[in-house]
Design a protein around this motif. Structure first.
Motif, mmCIF file in Angstrom:
data_model
loop_
_atom_site.group_PDB
_atom_site.id
_atom_site.type_symbol
_atom_site.label_atom_id
_atom_site.label_comp_id
_atom_site.label_asym_id
_atom_site.label_seq_id
_atom_site.Cartn_x
_atom_site.Cartn_y
_atom_site.Cartn_z
ATOM 1 N N THR A 555 0.861 -1.175 0.000
ATOM 2 C CA THR A 555 0.000 0.000 0.000
ATOM 3 C C THR A 555 0.898 1.225 0.000
ATOM 4 N N ALA A 556 0.795 2.024 -1.058
ATOM 5 C CA ALA A 556 1.761 3.099 -1.267
ATOM 6 C C ALA A 556 1.086 4.462 -1.249
ATOM 7 N N LYS A 557 1.867 5.461 -0.819
ATOM 8 C CA LYS A 557 1.403 6.840 -0.823
ATOM 9 C C LYS A 557 2.611 7.732 -1.039
ATOM 10 N N SER A 572 -1.526 7.451 -4.648
ATOM 11 C CA SER A 572 -1.880 6.476 -3.618
ATOM 12 C C SER A 572 -2.503 5.256 -4.282
ATOM 13 N N GLY A 573 -2.415 4.131 -3.620
ATOM 14 C CA GLY A 573 -3.011 2.914 -4.153
ATOM 15 C C GLY A 573 -2.367 1.676 -3.571
ATOM 16 N N LYS A 574 -2.769 0.538 -4.105
ATOM 17 C CA LYS A 574 -2.304 -0.746 -3.598
ATOM 18 C C LYS A 574 -1.847 -1.622 -4.760
ATOM 19 N N THR A 583 -1.251 -6.630 -9.612
ATOM 20 C CA THR A 583 -2.594 -6.065 -9.688
ATOM 21 C C THR A 583 -2.607 -4.706 -9.009
ATOM 22 N N LEU A 584 -3.092 -3.683 -9.721
ATOM 23 C CA LEU A 584 -3.206 -2.343 -9.167
ATOM 24 C C LEU A 584 -4.652 -2.122 -8.731
ATOM 25 N N GLU A 585 -4.815 -1.712 -7.466
ATOM 26 C CA GLU A 585 -6.147 -1.466 -6.927
ATOM 27 C C GLU A 585 -6.250 -0.029 -6.437
#
Length: 879
Positions: A555-557, A572-574, A583-585
């Motif tokens: 989980t990135a920001k 931001s995203g996972k 997989t990008l969520e």
């Protein structure tokens, strides 16, 4: 007889001898090949082939030399197709007189040498070996008087550049002896002899997927006492090197029916600590000249017992050092207080009872002390490991005390206080309750610079070990212009390390600025001294792969991410990585004055990587989006001249370049739905719009209203299909639709619904003379334009003439209808009054015909005006 005559005769004899030596091989070549084939076929049950067999009387003169090229032996069932032996070249040395023996007489071989060979030994799960290829003799009585086509009376042999592979599927032991060179000299015609040997090789050993040795260099010069009657081999004078560690052997190995009997002892010839430095592979160490050492280092042990299908020799290997030190001559620091106490022991002759005790490993550099200990037992059934690490290492001191080959020195303080106890069965079954991990490991002030001067700086890294997980409590680092902070949990670490299982984890990452280029490598080969070396070292770029062992999420920001020329804000995203797929969520970023959301996948599992993405554009600047993103530029190149905002959803999938993981534009397919907001057109630099306005003069593209326009596109195989959509320009309706290619070719249809007033000044003048009611009845004129060519060189064609004809027809029909109605009304009045005669009726008809001609003439004037023809003034007429 005079001297000249003697010399002449001698010369003739010499020439005849040389000619004979050249000729003999051709006479005996077929006989040699036949004997070799006969010997092989009578001896082995396997598929055997060789390219050629040749005979030379010069190579080992005065002896003959038989050469066999590319001899290959391939197993039959149960190892069908496996190569047992492959020899690039095999040379047999024999006396010339052997060539003159009869067909049934054996050939006596005196020497053998071979090059570029492979020996591949395999044992299946039932203990059956692939080397047992000898033909079984089922006859109860053997005629011992039968001669054999080949017999061995070897006095010397030589093996060059051999590879020996051993794999036991039952015990999962794999050994590779590579770069093997071996030679021996002795008289094998005697039942007892001394064989002088020289051997060099590199050895790798794996057991149950765990690597114990990798390319360990071995050297052995030995005199072996051989008793052929007893199959006994005794070590006499010998000198062995393991890497650079010297060893001496004493004892024997004897081949018995039930196995091999070992009674060996070995030890280092001296106790100098230089022995330990010699154990380190030369690739990671420099020479030992000038190294000052104190203390001792010894390796001693024995192996005694039977090696059979069920037993191994009992053995004890002791490695010891006490209070030792070493200092390299050109380095400022030394390693002190070295203590090593290690034993590898088997006391029962059962392989699983072997255990390893590293009771102590300790050393000191300056004030930093490091200690380790470990015990391993039950090694073949279910290995049990108990280990502990405690101490501090200043990484900067490593290269100051030991000649580590590094382009740039390391810096940082490593501290460890970790204990672990686990068994492999619990690791395989993820039975974390049986795994006991505890302690912490930290790294601070770490700095590493690579050959491209890219540096990685880790200010703080703290890892906590728990029974089931490894917890990354803190990781703060910078590289280039980037900073990252990571924390999270890593699972199944031991399963990954020892059993090649998947590595699981969940992490959080934050960054103020992330520059993607800081984490990319150039992929260029290291500089070489010569062009030839450069070509030899340069390797083609490898395909990028998502590791198959990874099963983790991040989980990135980040406040800012810089990618090429793009600056993304509030990212931001996972990311979920599993099964060679990322997989990008719910990935979001602010860019181009709006936001972009991403959901989708990238997979490298197949030979050609693929992607499948859903993009959401919200209030993004149209011009920036369609000029700075290459893929969007291909999808809608003309959008770059539109000022305003865009809301859009895009679905696309396709292939990726295997080396760069960038989209292959010709492979992508998908669709786009978009809505334009607060838009204007900047047509000044648009070749396409300039071409349109030069052909359709009554439209000013800068005044076209695109607000709230909704467009739908689909794309596949390098083609974009634009579904027809409507544009409003003042009171003109414009419908646009068609296709274009990623190669910039296009084919668009533009339909305009044009009021008559836009068709020129003559049309407006004529309409002005009409009553408002009549003018209101004029229908809009359809005009079609076809846009072809490409975006840099467009071609425009219109059906303007048809449009004018349509207007003319309208005007004529309208006037006809009007006059007809007027005539009908007048005629009705006359009939009612009963005052009109037949002549009057004819006069009315003539007047109607005159009016119709007048309308036609006016339409002609209009047509001439639209196409810029000079008008001819005609006298006014009156109805």
């Amino acid at each position: 007889m005079n001297v000249k005559k003697i010399l002449k005769i001698a010369g003739i004899v010499i020439v005849l001898l040389i000619a004979t030596l050249f000729a003999i091989p051709y006479f005996f070549k077929d006989q040699i090949k036949a004997k070799i084939s006969e010997a092989i076929n009578e001896s082995v049950d396997a598929k055997v082939s060789f390219v050629d067999a040749d005979l030379s009387l010069f190579k080992n003169f005065p002896n003959a030399n038989v050469s066999i090229e590319k001899l290959v032996i391939i197993n039959k069932a149960p190892f069908e197709g496996d190569t047992l032996i492959s020899l690039g070249e095999l040379n047999l040395k024999m006396s010339i007189k052997e060539l003159f023996k009869g067909k049934d007489e054996p050939l006596s071989i005196q020497g053998i040498d071979t090059k570029n060979g492979l020996v591949n030994i395999i044992f299946d799960k039932n203990g059956v070996g692939n080397f047992d290829i000898a033909i079984k003799n089922n006859s109860k009585k053997e005629d011992k008087t039968d001669s054999k086509p080949l017999s061995l009376k070897i006095k010397g042999y030589k093996i060059e550049n051999f590879t020996f592979r051993y794999f036991d599927q039952g015990s999962k032991i794999k050994m590779v002896i590579d770069s093997l060179n071996h030679e021996g000299k002795g008289d094998f015609t005697a039942s007892q002899l001394d064989l002088t040997t020289k051997s060099t090789a590199k050895v790798s050993l794996d057991m149950d997927k765990i690597n114990y040795m990798k390319n360990v260099s071995l050297t052995l010069d030995a005199v072996l006492g051989i008793d052929l009657d007893k199959s006994k081999y005794t070590f006499k004078e010998n000198k062995a090197l393991i890497n650079q560690l010297p060893l001496e052997f004493d004892g024997f190995i004897q081949m018995l029916k039930e196995g091999q009997q070992y009674d060996l002892k070995f030890k280092t010839p001296t106790s100098s600590f230089t022995n330990f430095l010699g154990l380190i592979p030369s690739a990671y160490a420099s020479g030992l000249d000038g190294v000052k050492t104190t203390g001792d280092f010894t390796v001693a042990g024995f192996a005694k017992g039977l090696l059979s299908d069920t037993t191994v020799p009992k053995f004890n290997v002791a490695i010891a050092s006490n209070n030792a030190s070493f200092k390299y001559p050109n380095l400022p620091k030394s390693v002190q207080n070295i203590v090593i106490d290690t034993k590898i022991i088997n006391e029962t002759g059962i392989l699983n009872d072997t255990y390893v005790n590293l009771d102590k490993l300790s050393f000191k550099i300056d004030q930093d002390v490091f200690n380790a200990k470990a015990n391993i037992k039950n090694i073949t059934v279910n290995p049990i490991v108990d280990a502990a690490l405690k101490g501090t290492i200043n990484l900067a001191n490593l290269s100051k005390a030991y000649p580590i080959k590094m382009d740039k020195p390391l810096a940082g303080i490593l501290k460890a206080d970790v204990t672990t106890n686990f068994d492999m069965a619990s690791v395989e079954k993820s039975q974390y309750q049986n795994i006991k991990n505890a302690g912490t490991m930290s790294l601070s002030g770490f700095k590493y610079t690579d050959e491209n001067n890219k540096s990685m700086n880790i200010s703080t890294a703290l890892v906590q070990f728990n029974p089931s997980t490894i917890n990354l409590k803190q990781f703060d680092a910078t590289t280039g212009k980037s900073d990252i902070s990571i924390n999270g949990v890593l699972e199944n670490f031991y399963g990954f390390m020892f059993k090649k299982q998947e590595l699981r984890g969940n992490f959080n990452m934050s960054s103020n600025q992330l520059v993607v280029d800081d984490f990319m490598t150039t992929g260029e080969p290291a500089p070489a001294k010569t062009e030839t070396e450069t070509k030899a070292k340069a390797k083609p770029a490898e395909a990028m792969k998502i590791p198959a062992f990874l099963n983790c999420s991040l989980t990135a920001k980040a406040n800012t991410v810089v990618y090429d020329n793009l600056k993304l804000k509030d990212v931001s995203g996972k990311i979920i990585v599993k099964d060679e797929k990322a997989t990008l969520e719910n990935f979001k970023t602010s860019i181009f004055g709006g936001t972009i959301g991403v959901n989708g996948t990238v997979s490298t599992k197949a030979k050609v990587p693929t992607f499948d993405m859903n993009l959401g554009f919200n209030q993004v600047d149209i011009a920036q989006t369609f000029t700075q993103l290459d893929m969007m530029k291909k999808i809608a190149p003309i959008a770059g001249i539109i000022n305003g905002k865009l809301n859009s959803t895009i679905k696309l999938n396709g292939n990726l370049d295997a080396k760069e993981l960038t989209p292959d534009l010709n492979s992508i397919s998908g669709d786009l739905l978009g809505q334009l907001l607060s838009t204007t057109i900047n047509s000044k630099n648009s070749t396409v719009l300039n071409a349109l306005t030069s052909n359709i003069k009554f439209i000013d593209m800068n005044k076209v209203n695109l607000n709230d326009i909704k467009a739908a596109l689909t794309f596949d195989n390098g083609k974009v299909n634009v579904k027809p959509f409507d544009i409003k320009y003042q009171d003109i309706k414009i419908t646009v639709g068609g296709t274009h290619g990623f190669d910039q070719t296009m084919n668009y249809n533009i339909k305009l619904d044009v009021p008559a007033k836009y068709l020129g000044s003559e049309a407006n003048a004529f309409i002005a003379k009409m009553s408002p009611a009549d003018a209101a009845k004029l229908q809009n004129i359809p005009i079609n334009a076809l846009l072809t060519g490409n975006f840099s060189n467009p071609k425009v064609s219109t059906d303007m003439k048809s449009a004018v004809t349509s207007l003319t027809t309208q005007l004529v029909n309208q006037q006809k209808d009007k006059l007809t109605k007027q005539g009908t009304n007048a005629l009705t009045d006359l009939i009612n009054k009963n005052t009109k005669s037949k002549d009057t009726t004819k006069a009315g008809a003539a007047n109607k015909e005159k009016t119709t001609q007048e309308v036609t003439n006016k339409a002609s004037d209009l047509l001439n005006g639209l196409f810029k023809k000079k008008k001819k003034e005609e006298p006014a007429t009156t109805p």
